[in-house]
Enzyme design. Structure first.
Site, PDB file in Angstrom:
ATOM      1  N   GLU A 162      15.375  66.456  -5.067  1.00  0.00           N
ATOM      2  CA  GLU A 162      15.724  65.116  -4.615  1.00  0.00           C
ATOM      3  C   GLU A 162      14.746  64.106  -5.215  1.00  0.00           C
ATOM      4  OE1 GLU A 162      14.418  63.744  -0.751  1.00  0.00           O
ATOM      5  OE2 GLU A 162      14.210  65.832  -0.133  1.00  0.00           O
ATOM      6  N   CYS A 170      16.344  68.075   1.161  1.00  0.00           N
ATOM      7  CA  CYS A 170      15.637  69.340   0.930  1.00  0.00           C
ATOM      8  C   CYS A 170      16.577  70.540   0.796  1.00  0.00           C
ATOM      9  CB  CYS A 170      14.649  69.591   2.066  1.00  0.00           C
ATOM     10  SG  CYS A 170      13.620  68.164   2.392  1.00  0.00           S
ATOM     11  N   HIS A 230      12.630  75.783   6.581  1.00  0.00           N
ATOM     12  CA  HIS A 230      12.222  74.589   5.844  1.00  0.00           C
ATOM     13  C   HIS A 230      11.083  73.955   6.658  1.00  0.00           C
ATOM     14  CE1 HIS A 230      11.934  70.779   3.978  1.00  0.00           C
ATOM     15  NE2 HIS A 230      12.301  70.152   5.082  1.00  0.00           N
TER      16      HIS A 230
HETATM   17  N1  CAA Z   1      -4.749  65.778  18.672  1.00  0.00           N
HETATM   18  C1  CAA Z   1      -3.778  66.706  18.748  1.00  0.00           C
HETATM   19  N2  CAA Z   1      -2.460  66.404  18.706  1.00  0.00           N
HETATM   20  C2  CAA Z   1      -2.121  65.096  18.576  1.00  0.00           C
HETATM   21  C3  CAA Z   1      -3.086  64.068  18.508  1.00  0.00           C
HETATM   22  C4  CAA Z   1      -4.459  64.454  18.553  1.00  0.00           C
HETATM   23  N3  CAA Z   1      -5.438  63.554  18.471  1.00  0.00           N
HETATM   24  N4  CAA Z   1      -2.439  62.891  18.380  1.00  0.00           N
HETATM   25  C5  CAA Z   1      -1.113  63.170  18.379  1.00  0.00           C
HETATM   26  N5  CAA Z   1      -0.922  64.495  18.500  1.00  0.00           N
HETATM   27  C6  CAA Z   1       0.346  65.231  18.506  1.00  0.00           C
HETATM   28  C7  CAA Z   1       1.439  64.559  19.296  1.00  0.00           C
HETATM   29  O1  CAA Z   1       1.363  64.884  20.676  1.00  0.00           O
HETATM   30  C8  CAA Z   1       2.668  65.128  18.624  1.00  0.00           C
HETATM   31  O2  CAA Z   1       2.904  66.441  19.072  1.00  0.00           O
HETATM   32  P1  CAA Z   1       4.202  66.793  19.944  1.00  0.00           P
HETATM   33  O3  CAA Z   1       5.385  66.303  19.158  1.00  0.00           O
HETATM   34  O4  CAA Z   1       4.145  68.268  20.040  1.00  0.00           O
HETATM   35  O5  CAA Z   1       4.033  66.077  21.237  1.00  0.00           O
HETATM   36  C9  CAA Z   1       2.240  65.271  17.167  1.00  0.00           C
HETATM   37  O6  CAA Z   1       0.815  65.212  17.168  1.00  0.00           O
HETATM   38  C10 CAA Z   1       2.732  64.152  16.281  1.00  0.00           C
HETATM   39  O7  CAA Z   1       2.383  62.942  16.884  1.00  0.00           O
HETATM   40  P2  CAA Z   1       3.443  61.759  17.009  1.00  0.00           P
HETATM   41  O8  CAA Z   1       4.738  62.286  17.536  1.00  0.00           O
HETATM   42  O9  CAA Z   1       2.816  60.610  17.676  1.00  0.00           O
HETATM   43  O10 CAA Z   1       3.590  61.468  15.438  1.00  0.00           O
HETATM   44  P3  CAA Z   1       4.258  60.253  14.739  1.00  0.00           P
HETATM   45  O11 CAA Z   1       5.410  59.747  15.518  1.00  0.00           O
HETATM   46  O12 CAA Z   1       3.194  59.300  14.367  1.00  0.00           O
HETATM   47  O13 CAA Z   1       4.797  60.972  13.382  1.00  0.00           O
HETATM   48  C11 CAA Z   1       6.625  62.234  12.468  1.00  0.00           C
HETATM   49  C12 CAA Z   1       5.392  62.268  13.356  1.00  0.00           C
HETATM   50  C13 CAA Z   1       7.725  61.440  13.141  1.00  0.00           C
HETATM   51  C14 CAA Z   1       7.080  63.661  12.232  1.00  0.00           C
HETATM   52  C15 CAA Z   1       6.257  61.570  11.102  1.00  0.00           C
HETATM   53  O14 CAA Z   1       5.203  62.270  10.497  1.00  0.00           O
HETATM   54  C16 CAA Z   1       7.431  61.512  10.147  1.00  0.00           C
HETATM   55  O15 CAA Z   1       8.259  60.608  10.213  1.00  0.00           O
HETATM   56  N6  CAA Z   1       7.509  62.491   9.178  1.00  0.00           N
HETATM   57  C17 CAA Z   1       8.577  62.526   8.167  1.00  0.00           C
HETATM   58  C18 CAA Z   1       9.894  63.019   8.727  1.00  0.00           C
HETATM   59  C19 CAA Z   1       9.879  64.488   9.043  1.00  0.00           C
HETATM   60  O16 CAA Z   1       9.065  65.247   8.545  1.00  0.00           O
HETATM   61  N7  CAA Z   1      10.837  64.941   9.847  1.00  0.00           N
HETATM   62  C20 CAA Z   1      10.995  66.326  10.171  1.00  0.00           C
HETATM   63  C21 CAA Z   1      12.446  66.735  10.299  1.00  0.00           C
HETATM   64  S1  CAA Z   1      13.402  66.134   8.925  1.00  0.00           S
HETATM   65  C22 CAA Z   1      13.184  67.271   7.667  1.00  0.00           C
HETATM   66  O17 CAA Z   1      12.784  68.368   7.889  1.00  0.00           O
HETATM   67  C23 CAA Z   1      13.514  66.830   6.266  1.00  0.00           C
HETATM   68  C24 CAA Z   1      12.243  66.569   5.543  1.00  0.00           C
HETATM   69  O18 CAA Z   1      11.702  67.440   4.915  1.00  0.00           O
HETATM   70  C25 CAA Z   1      11.670  65.225   5.598  1.00  0.00           C
END
Ligand code: CAA
Length: 416
Positions: free
Chosen positions: A83, A117, A252
């Site tokens: 991609e 992906c 994945h």
């Molecule tokens: N210590 C330990 N853990 C902590 C922490 C700390 N200080 N601060 C936060 N965390 C934890 C949170 O509790 C959370 O865990 P849980 O979900 O188990 O509760 C985790 O860390 C992540 O924190 P947030 O949910 O606050 O994270 P965020 O909202 O800032 O970002 C995300 C997370 C949405 C995945 C972001 O990284 C993102 O958008 N990533 C890209 C999209 C993605 O990867 N999606 C996955 C499915 S799609 C897919 O698979 C296709 C692909 O390849 C992209």
């Protein structure tokens, strides 16, 4: 049909440069542990400006051919899943044809496949389908997947990474695709997409993407189970398929924590379709049996209970597959196959022999499949190099030498 079509050999490439996620936490001024514990990532690989998707794919194809010592005219199909689009018309496959030039072999079917992906898995399925069709001419297929995953500044950025995998596909494979066993789910979703053709960054709805991934996993697992149970019934076996029937399970991997939750989700599926307290592991889950399915994707108490119940299973079946993803990050199309390589390199041939490896492939937008490999009795582990700590490219790596005024790209290779 030829017997046991599947993966005969693999080559994995990841960049030599990386960011330590602890440093990224400090740099981005987020709480310590958010990326390393919360997402489960220790390092993130990134490419230098001398590399692009074509150079990554050139490297893995050339190394795979060198290592297997196959003549270049032994390949009759070459598929690319990616991609990372640097040209809206010219396929990465056409650039890879340069490697075949001296052999004179131009009779090679296959072209690029794109859907986030999922393109690598679509390419693998295409190659296997070709081999099981009247068009197969007895030669090998190469499946190449690779991506450079980069995000704009923000919460998705720590989930970047880069890499490529090339796989040699043929009959009598030590890792045979199990015939007739693919559970697929496709739908229209805007969870992650790249509408801005001038930018390499995607638009991401992170929370939605996680729900889409888990929903697709549920659907694929359900249809995979239905298909295998039907096969079993025809063979006189009448019982439900559960995680116990998968010796290993790979996913994945957008980030490692997601995979731990996904393995837990499969256990939840088994639990929901069980009729009572049939399994000791399900004891802590009873309180969640009546939850509406749509509420189960966001319920934090359920998350905790599932992670606890599935921890041993995760450690046994999945954890080893996350080595490369933990240290390198998301490789998009090649992520699942990097997990496969990690799993194979961790376990001994004796551990793996005869086992079933389940594989879940997810591409946003969305396309997903759950399928499985059967390891032959004499399986031997795949070798791949551990990450280096140099800022230079690895020896033998293809790199982008220059882009001329007509936007034509020239590549060169570092000496071995
Ligand atoms: N210590 C330990 N853990 C902590 C922490 C700390 N200080 N601060 C936060 N965390 C934890 C949170 O509790 C959370 O865990 P849980 O979900 O188990 O509760 C985790 O860390 C992540 O924190 P947030 O949910 O606050 O994270 P965020 O909202 O800032 O970002 C995300 C997370 C949405 C995945 C972001 O990284 C993102 O958008 N990533 C890209 C999209 C993605 O990867 N999606 C996955 C499915 S799609 C897919 O698979 C296709 C692909 O390849 C992209």
């Amino acid at each position: 049909w030829p017997k046991d079509v599947g993966i005969l050999a693999m080559e994995v490439y990841f960049p030599a440069q990386y960011v330590d996620q602890t440093d990224l936490e400090k740099y981005n001024n987020v709480e310590a542990g958010k990326y390393t514990v919360g997402l489960g990532q220790t390092h993130m690989g990134f490419c230098s400006v001398q590399e692009d998707i074509n150079s990554l794919c050139l490297t893995v194809v050339q190394r795979l051919m060198e290592r297997t010592q196959l003549p270049w005219d032994a390949v009759g199909r070459l598929e690319v899943g990616t991609e990372t689009i640097i040209d809206k018309s010219k396929a990465v496959k056409t650039v890879l044809m340069e490697l075949f030039q001296d052999s004179g072999n131009t009779d090679i079917e296959g072209i690029d496949t794109t859907n986030a992906c999922y393109g690598g898995t679509a390419s693998l399925f295409n190659a296997a389908n070709w081999m099981e069709s009247s068009y197969w001419d007895g030669r090998y297929a190469l499946v190449v997947c690779g991506d450079i995953a980069v995000y704009p500044n923000g919460n998705a950025r720590p989930t970047g990474g880069a890499g490529a995998v090339a796989m040699l596909i043929g009959p009598k494979a030590p890792l045979a695709l199990e015939q007739g066993l693919r559970g697929t789910h496709m739908e229209n979703a805007y969870d992650f997409y790249k509408p801005n053709l001038a930018s390499e960054y995607p638009m991401v709805d992170g929370k939605l993407s996680i729900q889409c991934y888990l929903r697709a996993l549920d659907r694929c697992y359900t249809s995979y189970r239905q298909k295998i149970q039907k096969q079993w019934k025809q063979a006189g076996i009448d019982r439900p398929f559960t995680l116990d029937d998968l010796q290993y399970m790979i996913f994945h991997t957008p980030f490692c924590k997601m995979v731990q939750k996904s393995l837990a989700r499969l256990m939840f599926n088994d639990f929901r379709s069980s009729s009572g307290d049939t399994h000791a592991l399900y004891q802590g889950l009873e309180a969640f049996r009546e939850l509406k399915l749509e509420d189960t994707y966001t319920n934090k108490d359920l998350d905790k209970a599932l992670l606890k119940a599935s921890l041993d299973t995760f450690n046994k079946k999945t954890k080893a597959s996350l080595y490369l993803s933990t240290h390198n990050g998301n490789m998009y199309t090649s992520s699942l196959y990097g997990c496969l390589a990690s799993l194979l390199s961790h376990h001994s041939a004796q551990d793996l022999a005869g086992s079933r490896i389940g594989a879940f492939s997810y591409g946003s937008g969305l396309a997903a499949s759950l399928f499985s490999f059967r390891v032959s009795q004499d399986a031997s582990p795949v070798n791949f190099s551990p990450p280096g700590d140099t800022n230079n490219l690895f020896p033998g790596t293809w790199y982008l030498e220059r882009v001329d005024e007509m936007h034509r790209r020239k590549y060169a290779r570092r000496p071995i």
